[in-house]
Design an enzyme around this catalytic site. Structure first.
Site, PDB file in Angstrom:
ATOM      1  N   LEU A 128      10.734   1.010   7.645  1.00 16.31           N
ATOM      2  CA  LEU A 128      10.199   1.523   6.388  1.00 16.31           C
ATOM      3  C   LEU A 128      10.895   2.856   6.139  1.00 16.31           C
ATOM      4  O   LEU A 128      10.951   3.707   7.029  1.00 16.31           O
ATOM      5  CB  LEU A 128       8.688   1.740   6.496  1.00 16.31           C
ATOM      6  CG  LEU A 128       8.074   2.223   5.184  1.00 16.31           C
ATOM      7  CD1 LEU A 128       7.923   1.059   4.206  1.00 16.31           C
ATOM      8  CD2 LEU A 128       6.732   2.883   5.418  1.00 16.31           C
ATOM      9  N   GLU A 142      11.788   1.918  14.837  1.00 17.26           N
ATOM     10  CA  GLU A 142      10.833   2.947  14.393  1.00 17.26           C
ATOM     11  C   GLU A 142       9.550   2.796  15.196  1.00 17.26           C
ATOM     12  O   GLU A 142       9.509   2.042  16.166  1.00 17.26           O
ATOM     13  CB  GLU A 142      10.570   2.808  12.885  1.00 17.26           C
ATOM     14  CG  GLU A 142       9.963   1.470  12.497  1.00 17.26           C
ATOM     15  CD  GLU A 142       9.631   1.328  11.016  1.00 17.26           C
ATOM     16  OE1 GLU A 142       9.498   2.346  10.325  1.00 17.26           O
ATOM     17  OE2 GLU A 142       9.474   0.169  10.571  1.00 17.26           O
ATOM     18  N   LYS A 200       6.375  -1.765   2.107  1.00 20.36           N
ATOM     19  CA  LYS A 200       5.154  -1.202   2.683  1.00 20.36           C
ATOM     20  C   LYS A 200       4.010  -2.186   2.435  1.00 20.36           C
ATOM     21  O   LYS A 200       3.184  -2.011   1.531  1.00 20.36           O
ATOM     22  CB  LYS A 200       4.863   0.183   2.100  1.00 20.36           C
ATOM     23  CG  LYS A 200       3.897   0.991   2.974  1.00 20.36           C
ATOM     24  CD  LYS A 200       3.995   2.465   2.687  1.00 20.36           C
ATOM     25  CE  LYS A 200       2.922   3.285   3.373  1.00 20.36           C
ATOM     26  NZ  LYS A 200       2.976   3.310   4.830  1.00 20.36           N
ATOM     27  N   ARG A 257       8.702   4.679  -3.921  1.00 28.25           N
ATOM     28  CA  ARG A 257       8.566   3.630  -2.898  1.00 28.25           C
ATOM     29  C   ARG A 257       7.542   2.581  -3.320  1.00 28.25           C
ATOM     30  O   ARG A 257       7.729   1.393  -3.092  1.00 28.25           O
ATOM     31  CB  ARG A 257       8.188   4.249  -1.557  1.00 28.25           C
ATOM     32  CG  ARG A 257       8.175   3.218  -0.439  1.00 28.25           C
ATOM     33  CD  ARG A 257       8.015   3.841   0.916  1.00 28.25           C
ATOM     34  NE  ARG A 257       6.738   4.506   1.075  1.00 28.25           N
ATOM     35  CZ  ARG A 257       6.414   5.256   2.139  1.00 28.25           C
ATOM     36  NH1 ARG A 257       7.289   5.425   3.110  1.00 28.25           N
ATOM     37  NH2 ARG A 257       5.237   5.820   2.225  1.00 28.25           N
ATOM     38  N   TYR A 269       0.827  -1.205   0.000  1.00 30.15           N
ATOM     39  CA  TYR A 269       0.000   0.000   0.000  1.00 30.15           C
ATOM     40  C   TYR A 269       0.861   1.254   0.000  1.00 30.15           C
ATOM     41  O   TYR A 269       2.080   1.187   0.124  1.00 30.15           O
ATOM     42  CB  TYR A 269      -0.984  -0.010   1.172  1.00 30.15           C
ATOM     43  CG  TYR A 269      -0.413   0.327   2.537  1.00 30.15           C
ATOM     44  CD1 TYR A 269       0.478  -0.514   3.182  1.00 30.15           C
ATOM     45  CD2 TYR A 269      -0.795   1.498   3.185  1.00 30.15           C
ATOM     46  CE1 TYR A 269       0.975  -0.195   4.444  1.00 30.15           C
ATOM     47  CE2 TYR A 269      -0.305   1.823   4.448  1.00 30.15           C
ATOM     48  CZ  TYR A 269       0.578   0.968   5.066  1.00 30.15           C
ATOM     49  OH  TYR A 269       1.078   1.282   6.305  1.00 30.15           O
TER      50      TYR A 269
HETATM   51  N1  PDD Z   1       2.625   5.028   7.813  1.00 31.22           N
HETATM   52  N2  PDD Z   1       7.217   3.422   9.403  1.00 31.22           N
HETATM   53  C1  PDD Z   1       6.066   2.739   9.290  1.00 31.22           C
HETATM   54  C2  PDD Z   1       6.004   1.354   9.831  1.00 31.22           C
HETATM   55  C3  PDD Z   1       4.943   3.335   8.672  1.00 31.22           C
HETATM   56  O1  PDD Z   1       3.783   2.661   8.545  1.00 31.22           O
HETATM   57  C4  PDD Z   1       5.049   4.665   8.188  1.00 31.22           C
HETATM   58  C5  PDD Z   1       3.907   5.370   7.493  1.00 31.22           C
HETATM   59  C6  PDD Z   1       6.277   5.342   8.340  1.00 31.22           C
HETATM   60  C7  PDD Z   1       6.478   6.745   7.827  1.00 31.22           C
HETATM   61  O2  PDD Z   1       6.467   6.805   6.432  1.00 31.22           O
HETATM   62  P1  PDD Z   1       5.975   8.104   5.656  1.00 31.22           P
HETATM   63  O3  PDD Z   1       6.783   9.238   6.158  1.00 31.22           O
HETATM   64  O4  PDD Z   1       6.271   7.794   4.226  1.00 31.22           O
HETATM   65  O5  PDD Z   1       4.500   8.267   5.930  1.00 31.22           O
HETATM   66  C8  PDD Z   1       7.330   4.682   8.941  1.00 31.22           C
HETATM   67  C9  PDD Z   1       1.513   5.653   7.119  1.00 31.22           C
HETATM   68  C10 PDD Z   1       1.340   7.065   7.444  1.00 31.22           C
HETATM   69  C11 PDD Z   1       0.270   4.847   7.406  1.00 31.22           C
HETATM   70  O6  PDD Z   1       0.390   3.643   7.558  1.00 31.22           O
HETATM   71  O7  PDD Z   1      -0.806   5.422   7.456  1.00 31.22           O
END
Ligand code: PDD
Length: 289
Positions: free
Chosen positions: A203, A179, A147, A51, A32
């Site tokens: 991620l 994280e 992701k 990504r 996703y």
């Molecule tokens: N989540 N790490 C994990 C495990 C995540 O699910 C996310 C993002 C991030 C941050 O990635 P980004 O800056 O690209 O949003 C790091 C999104 C926001 C979600 O699952 O809704």
């Protein structure tokens, strides 16, 4: 009823049906992406697309129309009257629907592609106050760089933290902070930023990547180095980054108060630099038309 995108068509949510044999449902065999709309433009669509391409190629899910996503996302904004204000667009791509077996479907079946948009404003109160997060042993697999929608470990950890009154998880693997359940984590010590390197254990966040380049462009020292759990109490500041929250100060990790228990100066600086970048991004895109 809002309009969603399913397999090449815009339909009302009521009419969006997928098969119970979908591999996303049966196995979590899907990836996703989440992009933020800032009332006129998407922030770093290029980074999100890169990504997404990587998630698809690492999982060998084939979606030939991937390049249509920016247009689909924009169309969802328009059709749902979300043009003004902040929204999130979610996209899920599964390996498609086929009788249950671990092997990829043979012959190949089309992927299931679903996207939807919802209004979600930024929580500016949290930017000012900061949040507390709970340290939890990271139980996830070794490909956190993909992701994937298979988020059960993230969900269980997040719910546990939530039940204990924390706003996010601080995953710890082999003694090092990795994280959050849906965010990346940064620490500050002696005006230097520390964040876990972009390995298979995290991620690689789009917000994280933008913070890293902002630090470089603005003379803020940054090291992509994991912080050990033992060192948390020596950190002066901490913050989280993600698409839904931007830069969120962390003021407590478990029982440990970070710094003086309020958002720190470097954190506030990175918040401000990120805000300015979003605004400049919008102005440039709007000027280009
Ligand atoms: N989540 N790490 C994990 C495990 C995540 O699910 C996310 C993002 C991030 C941050 O990635 P980004 O800056 O690209 O949003 C790091 C999104 C926001 C979600 O699952 O809704």
């Amino acid at each position: 009823m809002d309009t969603v995108y399913l397999n090449g068509k815009f339909v009302s949510r009521d009419n969006a049906w997928i098969s119970p044999d979908d591999r996303g449902f049966l196995f979590g065999d899907s990836v996703y992406e989440v992009v933020r709309w800032y009332g006129g433009f998407f922030f770093d669509m290029k980074g999100h697309m890169a990504r997404l391409r990587r998630s698809l190629s690492e999982t060998r899910i084939i979606w030939n129309e991937i390049e249509s996503f920016p247009e689909v996302a924009h169309e969802l904004i328009t059709r749902n009257s979300l043009d003004d204000g902040c929204s999130l667009v979610y996209l899920q791509v599964t390996r498609g629907s086929a009788p249950r077996t671990h092997a990829f479907p043979e012959p190949q079946v089309p992927p299931t592609v679903y996207a939807s948009a919802r209004r979600q404003s930024l929580d500016t109160l949290v930017w000012e106050r900061g949040i507390s997060i709970e340290p939890v042993t990271d139980p996830r697999w070794n490909r956190c760089d993909i992701k994937s929608t298979a988020l059960l470990p993230n969900i269980l950890a997040y719910q546990e933290a939530h039940d204990h009154g924390f706003a996010e998880v601080c995953f710890i693997r082999d003694g090092f902070v990795t994280e959050g359940a849906h965010s990346n984590i940064f620490f500050v010590r002696n005006e230097t930023l520390y964040t876990h390197p972009a390995t298979n254990r995290i991620l690689s966040g789009i917000t994280r990547n933008n913070i890293i380049s902002l630090a470089a462009d603005n003379g803020v020292a940054l090291v992509e180095e994991a912080v050990s759990a033992d060192m948390i109490s020596y950190m002066h500041e901490a913050f989280l980054t993600n698409t839904s929250g931007e830069v969120v100060p962390v003021i407590k990790i478990g029982d440990l108060v970070i710094g003086d228990g309020a958002p720190g100066e470097i954190t506030k600086k990175m918040q401000r630099l990120f805000r300015e970048k979003v605004e400049a991004w919008g102005e440039e895109l709007l000027a280009r038309g």
